[in-house]
Design a protein around this motif. Structure first.
Motif, PDB file in Angstrom:
ATOM      1  N   MET A   1      56.348  35.105  25.971  1.00 46.81           N
ATOM      2  CA  MET A   1      57.048  34.122  26.745  1.00 46.81           C
ATOM      3  C   MET A   1      57.393  32.884  25.691  1.00 46.81           C
ATOM      4  O   MET A   1      56.386  32.463  25.108  1.00 46.81           O
ATOM      5  N   SER A   2      58.432  32.361  25.594  1.00 42.44           N
ATOM      6  CA  SER A   2      58.899  31.163  24.568  1.00 42.44           C
ATOM      7  C   SER A   2      58.622  29.904  25.326  1.00 42.44           C
ATOM      8  O   SER A   2      58.476  29.013  24.522  1.00 42.44           O
ATOM      9  N   ALA A   3      58.426  29.756  26.515  1.00 43.60           N
ATOM     10  CA  ALA A   3      58.139  28.434  27.182  1.00 43.60           C
ATOM     11  C   ALA A   3      57.232  28.449  28.290  1.00 43.60           C
ATOM     12  O   ALA A   3      57.512  28.174  29.565  1.00 43.60           O
ATOM     13  N   PRO A   4      56.128  28.763  28.097  1.00 43.89           N
ATOM     14  CA  PRO A   4      54.925  28.848  29.114  1.00 43.89           C
ATOM     15  C   PRO A   4      54.819  27.511  30.021  1.00 43.89           C
ATOM     16  O   PRO A   4      54.836  26.408  29.532  1.00 43.89           O
ATOM     17  N   THR A   5      54.809  27.728  31.302  1.00 41.06           N
ATOM     18  CA  THR A   5      54.631  26.506  32.293  1.00 41.06           C
ATOM     19  C   THR A   5      52.965  26.192  32.562  1.00 41.06           C
ATOM     20  O   THR A   5      52.371  27.047  32.411  1.00 41.06           O
ATOM     21  N   THR A   6      52.938  25.225  33.366  1.00 39.83           N
ATOM     22  CA  THR A   6      51.536  25.077  33.746  1.00 39.83           C
ATOM     23  C   THR A   6      51.092  26.053  34.642  1.00 39.83           C
ATOM     24  O   THR A   6      50.076  26.567  34.594  1.00 39.83           O
ATOM     25  N   GLU A   7      52.226  26.753  35.602  1.00 43.76           N
ATOM     26  CA  GLU A   7      51.444  27.768  36.338  1.00 43.76           C
ATOM     27  C   GLU A   7      51.208  28.914  35.530  1.00 43.76           C
ATOM     28  O   GLU A   7      50.237  29.723  35.873  1.00 43.76           O
ATOM     29  N   TRP A   9      49.785  29.133  32.635  1.00 43.34           N
ATOM     30  CA  TRP A   9      48.437  28.917  32.036  1.00 43.34           C
ATOM     31  C   TRP A   9      47.380  28.872  33.048  1.00 43.34           C
ATOM     32  O   TRP A   9      46.343  29.033  32.924  1.00 43.34           O
ATOM     33  N   VAL A  10      47.716  28.624  34.266  1.00 38.98           N
ATOM     34  CA  VAL A  10      46.689  28.497  35.443  1.00 38.98           C
ATOM     35  C   VAL A  10      46.300  29.943  35.654  1.00 38.98           C
ATOM     36  O   VAL A  10      45.179  30.291  36.115  1.00 38.98           O
ATOM     37  N   ALA A  11      47.369  30.890  35.664  1.00 44.44           N
ATOM     38  CA  ALA A  11      47.321  32.260  35.786  1.00 44.44           C
ATOM     39  C   ALA A  11      46.332  32.662  34.733  1.00 44.44           C
ATOM     40  O   ALA A  11      45.428  33.791  34.872  1.00 44.44           O
ATOM     41  N   VAL A  12      46.682  32.536  33.481  1.00 44.76           N
ATOM     42  CA  VAL A  12      45.921  33.060  32.251  1.00 44.76           C
ATOM     43  C   VAL A  12      44.364  32.813  32.336  1.00 44.76           C
ATOM     44  O   VAL A  12      43.548  33.508  32.002  1.00 44.76           O
ATOM     45  N   ARG A  14      42.601  32.039  34.940  1.00 45.95           N
ATOM     46  CA  ARG A  14      42.377  32.674  36.131  1.00 45.95           C
ATOM     47  C   ARG A  14      41.867  33.899  35.799  1.00 45.95           C
ATOM     48  O   ARG A  14      40.751  34.547  36.098  1.00 45.95           O
ATOM     49  N   ILE A  15      42.817  34.704  35.096  1.00 43.32           N
ATOM     50  CA  ILE A  15      42.287  35.991  34.515  1.00 43.32           C
ATOM     51  C   ILE A  15      41.193  36.007  33.712  1.00 43.32           C
ATOM     52  O   ILE A  15      40.465  36.872  33.708  1.00 43.32           O
ATOM     53  N   LEU A  16      41.071  35.148  32.615  1.00 43.83           N
ATOM     54  CA  LEU A  16      39.939  34.964  31.756  1.00 43.83           C
ATOM     55  C   LEU A  16      38.686  34.660  32.522  1.00 43.83           C
ATOM     56  O   LEU A  16      37.500  35.212  31.914  1.00 43.83           O
ATOM     57  N   ARG A  17      38.792  33.956  33.525  1.00 40.97           N
ATOM     58  CA  ARG A  17      37.591  33.578  34.384  1.00 40.97           C
ATOM     59  C   ARG A  17      36.981  34.980  35.080  1.00 40.97           C
ATOM     60  O   ARG A  17      35.944  35.214  34.880  1.00 40.97           O
ATOM     61  N   TYR A  18      38.107  35.699  35.302  1.00 37.99           N
ATOM     62  CA  TYR A  18      37.877  37.053  36.273  1.00 37.99           C
ATOM     63  C   TYR A  18      36.994  37.929  34.993  1.00 37.99           C
ATOM     64  O   TYR A  18      36.085  38.496  35.237  1.00 37.99           O
ATOM     65  N   LEU A  19      37.638  37.956  33.833  1.00 41.45           N
ATOM     66  CA  LEU A  19      36.837  38.907  32.933  1.00 41.45           C
ATOM     67  C   LEU A  19      35.704  38.467  32.544  1.00 41.45           C
ATOM     68  O   LEU A  19      34.747  39.185  32.158  1.00 41.45           O
ATOM     69  N   ARG A  20      35.461  37.247  32.346  1.00 38.85           N
ATOM     70  CA  ARG A  20      34.269  36.790  31.937  1.00 38.85           C
ATOM     71  C   ARG A  20      33.169  37.128  33.231  1.00 38.85           C
ATOM     72  O   ARG A  20      31.931  37.464  32.749  1.00 38.85           O
ATOM     73  N   GLU A  21      33.430  36.946  34.419  1.00 37.74           N
ATOM     74  CA  GLU A  21      32.583  37.252  35.384  1.00 37.74           C
ATOM     75  C   GLU A  21      32.201  38.587  35.634  1.00 37.74           C
ATOM     76  O   GLU A  21      31.305  38.958  36.406  1.00 37.74           O
TER      77      GLU A  21
END
Length: 140
Positions: A1-7, A9-12, A14-21
């Protein structure tokens, strides 16, 4: 993605928190004396009150181990509960045929006595038992 938005980053995050837990979670595969593939499917008829589409799902076992499962809304409206069940069996059949090819390519032998079908698909609610053998379908 060339221009990621705040939305994004929030999704990323959330995915990383899920993987950690869930890092310690997984499926336990146990040694089984059987190498038979079996599929169980189910569907609800017109379960979504808004669009009347059914939800179908299946679980596929290799011996006693669950190796594949799916649950999703069916793409079209079914006219009866039998039709909804039949669509779920069709999805399970497509998956199990793909798994048979994969197991064959990996050199994993499959249980198949000469008089038995390649696999048996069990559908709940519907009293139909479908056996698939050599690409042909038999009902009982």
């Amino acid at each position: 993605m060339s221009a990621p938005t705040t939305e994004h980053w929030v999704a990323v995050k959330r995915i990383l928190r899920y993987l950690r837990e869930t890092i310690g979670m997984g499926l336990c595969l146990h040694k089984s004396g059987s190498s038979m593939l079996s599929a169980f499917s189910d569907a609800d008829w017109a379960g979504n009150p808004d669009d009347r589409r059914s939800t179908g799902g299946f679980a596929i076992f290799f011996g006693g181990n669950l190796i594949s499962s799916s649950s999703r809304k069916q793409p079209t409206v079914s006219r009866s509960s039998t039709e909804a069940e039949y669509k779920a069996i069709a999805d399970a059949t497509a998956e199990i045929i793909w798994l048979q090819v994969l197991l064959r390519e990996l050199g994993i032998p499959q249980f198949r006595p000469p008089t038995q079908p390649y696999f048996i698909a069990f559908a709940s609610y519907s009293t139909t038992l479908i056996w698939i053998k050599d690409g042909r379908e038999f009902r009982s």
